[in-house]
Each structure stands twice: as structure tokens, then as C-alpha cells.
Design an enzyme around this catalytic site. Structure first.
Site, PDB file in Angstrom:
ATOM      1  N   HIS A  19      -3.026  21.560   4.198  1.00 40.84           N
ATOM      2  CA  HIS A  19      -3.543  22.300   3.049  1.00 40.84           C
ATOM      3  C   HIS A  19      -3.136  23.778   3.110  1.00 40.84           C
ATOM      4  O   HIS A  19      -3.828  24.653   2.583  1.00 40.84           O
ATOM      5  CB  HIS A  19      -5.075  22.199   2.955  1.00 40.84           C
ATOM      6  CG  HIS A  19      -5.592  20.807   3.013  1.00 40.84           C
ATOM      7  ND1 HIS A  19      -5.546  19.948   1.937  1.00 40.84           N
ATOM      8  CD2 HIS A  19      -6.143  20.099   4.047  1.00 40.84           C
ATOM      9  CE1 HIS A  19      -6.055  18.784   2.283  1.00 40.84           C
ATOM     10  NE2 HIS A  19      -6.418  18.839   3.559  1.00 40.84           N
TER      11      HIS A  19
ATOM     12  N   SER B 177      17.388  41.373  -4.893  1.00 46.11           N
ATOM     13  CA  SER B 177      16.918  41.635  -6.253  1.00 46.11           C
ATOM     14  C   SER B 177      17.895  42.558  -6.960  1.00 46.11           C
ATOM     15  O   SER B 177      18.542  43.408  -6.333  1.00 46.11           O
ATOM     16  CB  SER B 177      15.532  42.284  -6.194  1.00 46.11           C
ATOM     17  OG  SER B 177      15.193  42.830  -7.447  1.00 46.11           O
TER      18      SER B 177
ATOM     19  N   LYS C 142      14.560  43.548  -1.071  1.00 42.83           N
ATOM     20  CA  LYS C 142      14.147  42.143  -1.110  1.00 42.83           C
ATOM     21  C   LYS C 142      15.282  41.203  -0.726  1.00 42.83           C
ATOM     22  O   LYS C 142      16.443  41.457  -1.007  1.00 42.83           O
ATOM     23  CB  LYS C 142      13.652  41.770  -2.522  1.00 42.83           C
ATOM     24  CG  LYS C 142      12.323  42.413  -2.884  1.00 42.83           C
ATOM     25  CD  LYS C 142      11.883  42.019  -4.278  1.00 42.83           C
ATOM     26  CE  LYS C 142      11.219  40.663  -4.294  1.00 42.83           C
ATOM     27  NZ  LYS C 142      12.125  39.567  -4.584  1.00 42.83           N
TER      28      LYS C 142
ATOM     29  N   GLU D 202      15.180  27.668  -3.599  1.00 39.15           N
ATOM     30  CA  GLU D 202      14.377  27.475  -4.814  1.00 39.15           C
ATOM     31  C   GLU D 202      15.068  26.500  -5.753  1.00 39.15           C
ATOM     32  O   GLU D 202      14.418  25.672  -6.414  1.00 39.15           O
ATOM     33  CB  GLU D 202      14.143  28.822  -5.495  1.00 39.15           C
ATOM     34  CG  GLU D 202      13.186  29.712  -4.711  1.00 39.15           C
ATOM     35  CD  GLU D 202      13.123  31.138  -5.229  1.00 39.15           C
ATOM     36  OE1 GLU D 202      12.244  31.881  -4.774  1.00 39.15           O
ATOM     37  OE2 GLU D 202      13.955  31.513  -6.082  1.00 39.15           O
TER      38      GLU D 202
END
Length: 496
Positions: free
Chosen positions: A163, A282, A288, A295
Site C-alpha cells: 500500500h 524540464s 529537474k 512514464e
């Protein structure tokens, strides 16, 4: 009829002619045509044509000279490529037209004893078999990478989650091997699909066979198929193997989606550093590092699931034998096998080139009192009922968190309250320290399949054998097809 009525009638007739002219000709033919999309099966069709013509000559259905002329024309067409084909409803018609243009009317004999129905079914299986080979190879490469990571990180402690909450300490090896096991089943599913895909429909004709005395086993042999579909109607009408293959690929994509999500979360928490080739910065925030490729791997599962649904819906309720709906079935399969195979390769590359931050992993391994189960197990092994041990550890964890105190003191208090004896009567200090230490906690779990280094090494031995066996099976299947292609060209050369 009045003048106005007559005029209106004439106008209606003229408008009807205009409408007929507007909708005649091109639009319907363009809608029916699959020629552009058929570029994918161009080489497969050439192979199928060659095998069929050779068989016709060997069975004396077509004379050798005609067969030689057709086969020579096919060689020219293959060299010119799909883009050089004349217009046609599909690649099969266009190739036949191109052969007739070169040979004359006798070129049409290449279509003797077959239909486009069995021809296209064979071409699809022939090409998809090649694509499944590539997909299996990608899964094998990923499994090898995961085994290498497990071997290198058999003692690298990391937090384990359920979880998404700290649960128990584990190792990078255990995590990697958990995915290797799943991908191994994905490989098995692809092999299963391949076994049913690897059968030849050629010779079934439209759906009811042919009166010509042909040799279906011979064309299957020339094309490297392991068997012949025995029922002619089933051979041309069924696309269950496409659905099975797409389903297996979708299951693999689902595995990859979870795998990618894990790595994304690990990267977010500083546990792993992805190589720059598998990340991006980015456009506005230069500090970043985004896990973009992972993804996209994660997203492929949605596309694959949609293809399963689209294909299922297309096939649902189709009457026997052939229906043009089937033309819309194959794009789902091609899109899925391409995307999932590429996603598998990217996932393997991303994890193979990643750096694991061992200090960060070790530091997080004991967060959230993740060694609690180990302490409860220790009490249970000392004779305390496990449920009681569970309650003692749970109360101690809560007390330590509330009072910001020592977990050892909290355990002592909870044990005395439940057992009416001191904790030392059941567990000595050294054993308790080992249970609370993430590395020692992991080392104690040496049952089969556990994260302890010795258990991991046992798993690695089995994994190595499994990968080797699957590699041999894969190589054998590929060799059969490649050998058939060589033999096919050798036979063709005797006619040309």
C-alpha cells in the site's frame, strides 16, 4: 400533374444524378483499400506467393516454365518494394497485378487453388510470428538484466512496501527477481500464443477447400510453419490467435507498467538515479530530471488493453466464414506488438543503466518500524502465540511513536503487560537487536524465495536455468523459420 410539380420532379431527378455522381468511384474504393497499411505484410506475401507457386509446380498444377516466370516476376517486385506496386485493393491484388503486367495472363495462374482469404490469413500469421519472436527476445533481454541486477545487489538492503507504506526491509535483488518471475510467465504466454499462431491456413481457399490436388503440408514446410490448420473454414475465419497474442502482450504491458511505476517512485525518493538517456530535463526548470521514458512505458498498458477491447469487439459475433470486418482487426495487433516490444526494450535499458543509491536505500529500509514483523516472528518462535506477539509489537510501535521513545522500552512494557513476564524471558537482547536491524532482519528470512542472500542465490540458479531454456526454445523456433526461408529460396532458384 401541374407545371410546378413537373418542374420539381425534374429537379429531383437531376439532383439524384448529381448525388450518384458524387458518390460513385473513388471514395468507396479508398475506404475498402488496405494497400498502404499492407506494407507491413509485403515481404510475407512475397514469401507466401513463392511457397504457393513452388507447390503448384511440384504438384503439376502449373508447369515449370510458368512457375519460373512468375517467380522471376516476384523477385523483381520484391526488389522494387511495396511503394512501386500498382494501385490495388490490397497488397495481394497489387502483387498479382504486377506479376500479370510482367508475365502476361499466365501470371494469374499464381492464384490457382487459393483465395485472398487463406492468403491474407497466412500472411498475417507469417508476419506476426516474426513479431512475436522479437517480443520474446525483448522479454529474455529484460529477464537477463534483472538477473544481473539481482546478482550484483543480493545484499543491497532496501525498503519493501505494501500500500506504498513501509512494510518490511528487503533487497534490490528480491525486488528485481520478483519482476523476473512475472516476466518469465509473460514469456511463457507468448510462447503459448506462438505455438497456436505457428500453423498454416494456406490451401484452405475461400473457406471450403479446393478441387485441385495440392500439398498443404509442403507450403507449410516452405514457410516454416509447424503444422497445417485442418479445417478450411476455421483456417480463414478464425482470428482467435490474434486475440490471444494481443492479450499476452497486454499482460506483459501491465507487468511493465508496474515495473515502470516502481522505478519512477524509487527515482522520486532518491533510491535510484536513471541514466540521462532514459530521462529528460524540464523545459523551464533546469534542476529537474524527469523519468519520461518510464512514464511512456507505464502508459503503453492502457493502449494495449484498448487494443484487446477493440479487437474483441471487432471479432464478436462475426458469422462464418470470411467478413471484411477482419481487415480492421489486424491494426490492433500490429500497434500492440510494436508498442509493447519497444516498451520492454526501453524498460530493460532504463533499469540496466540505472545507479542504485545504496546508502539512501539502507537508510530508508527501517523506516516506519518496518522490522516489526521480524520482532513478532521472534516472539512467536520463542513460544508466544503469533496473534499475541502481533498485538505486543503493534502496541509498542504506537507507544514509541506517540511518546517519541525507544522501541525497545516500548516492547518491554507491552510484553510485560500481555505476558506478565519480562521480555528477556522470551528474547535475549542480542536476538532483539538482530530482529530490529534491517540487514539482519533480511538475513533471517532465508526460506525458499525469501530475500536473504543465500535464498536469493538459490533463486538466481533457477532463474539462470529458466532463461537458458527459454533462449534455446526461442533460438530453435527462429532457426526453423530461417532455415525454411533458405530452403524456399533454394527451391525458387531451380525454377528462375
Amino acid at each position: 400533374m401541374t407545371g410546378d410539380e413537373a418542374t420539381n420532379g425534374e429537379l429531383d431527378a437531376d439532383e439524384s444524378v448529381v448525388r450518384r455522381d458524387r458518390f460513385s468511384g473513388g471514395p468507396a474504393r479508398d475506404f475498402l483499400s488496405s494497400l498502404a497499411a499492407d506494407a507491413r505484410i509485403f515481404a510475407a506475401d512475397i514469401a507466401v506467393d513463392r511457397a504457393h507457386v513452388v507447390m503448384l509446380a511440384e504438384c503439376d498444377v502449373v508447369d515449370d516454365a510458368t512457375a519460373g516466370a512468375i517467380l522471376a516476376a516476384l523477385e523483381e517486385i520484391e526488389t522494387a518494394g511495396h511503394d512501386a506496386l500498382p494501385d490495388g485493393e490490397d497488397v495481394h491484388e497489387a502483387i498479382e497485378t504486377a506479376v500479370v503486367d510482367r508475365v502476361g495472363p499466365d501470371g494469374g495462374r499464381m492464384h490457382t487453388a487459393r483465395s485472398r482469404n487463406d492468403e491474407v490469413a497466412t500472411c498475417i500469421r507469417y508476419r506476426l510470428r516474426e513479431d512475436v519472436f522479437d517480443a520474446i527476445e525483448a522479454t529474455l533481454a529484460l529477464r537477463e538484466v534483472l538477473a544481473e541486477i539481482a546478482e550484483a545487489h543480493a545484499e543491497t538492503i532496501m525498503p519493501g512496501y505494501t500500500h506504498l507504506q513501509p512494510a518490511q526491509p528487503t533487497t534490490v535483488a528480491q525486488w528485481a527477481l520478483s519482476y523476473e518471475s512475472t516476466v518469465a510467465r509473460d514469456t511463457a504466454r507468448l510462447f503459448d500464443a506462438l505455438g497456436r499462431l505457428d500453423a498454416s491456413p494456406l490451401g484452405a481457399a475461400a473457406f471450403a477447400g479446393t478441387p485441385f490436388e495440392i500439398d498443404r503440408e509442403r507450403t507449410a514446410e516452405l514457410l516454416g510453419f509447424s503444422s497445417v490448420l485442418s479445417n478450411a473454414t476455421d483456417a480463414v475465419a478464425s482470428r482467435d490467435v490474434l486475440l490471444e497474442t494481443t492479450g499476452a502482450l497486454s499482460t506483459l504491458a501491465t507487468t511493465l507498467s508496474g515495473f515502470a511505476e516502481d522505478l519512477i517512485v524509487f527515482a522520486n525518493r532518491g533510491f535510484v538515479d536513471l541514466d540521462d538517456d532514459y530521462a529528460s530535463t524540464s523545459s523551464i526548470m533546469p534542476q529537474k530530471k524527469n523519468p519520461d521514458t518510464l512514464e511512456l512505458v507505464r502508459a503503453v498498458a492502457g493502449d494495449a488493453a484498448a487494443s484487446v477491447q477493440g479487437l474483441t469487439t471487432t471479432l464478436k459475433g462475426l458469422p462464418r466464414a470470411y467478413n471484411r470486418d477482419l481487415q480492421r482487426a489486424t491494426p490492433h495487433v500490429w500497434a500492440t506488438v510494436d508498442a509493447v516490444t519497444q516498451a520492454t526494450e526501453v524498460a530493460a535499458g532504463a533499469v540496466a543503466t540505472a545507479d542504485w543509491n545504496e546508502d539512501s536505500l539502507a537508510g530508508a529500509a527501517g523506516e516506519g518500524f518496518s522490522t516489526a514483523t521480524g520482532v513478532a516472528d521472534l516472539l512467536a518462535m520463542a513460544g508466544v502465540p503469533f496473534r499475541t506477539a502481533h498485538e505486543i509489537v503493534a502496541e509498542a510501535a504506537t507507544a514509541a511513536e506517540v511518546d517519541d521513545g525507544s522501541i525497545r522500552e516500548a516492547l518491554a512494557d507491552a510484553a510485560e503487560a500481555h505476558l506478565e513476564e519480562s521480555l528477556e524471558e522470551f528474547v535475549d537482547a542480542e536476538a532483539l537487536d538482530a530482529a530490529l536491524d534491517p540487514a539482519s532482519n533480511v538475513a533471517s528470512r532465508d526460506s525458499a524465495g525469501g530475500p536473504a542472500p543465500d535464498a536469493v542465490r538459490d533463486q538466481l540458479a533457477a532463474v539462470g536455468s529458466s532463461i537458458e531454456a527459454d533462449r534455446e526454445t526461442h533460438a530453435d523456433r527462429v532457426c526453423v523459420v530461417e532455415s525454411a526461408a533458405e530452403r524456399r529460396l533454394e527451391v525458387v532458384s531451380t525454377y528462375v
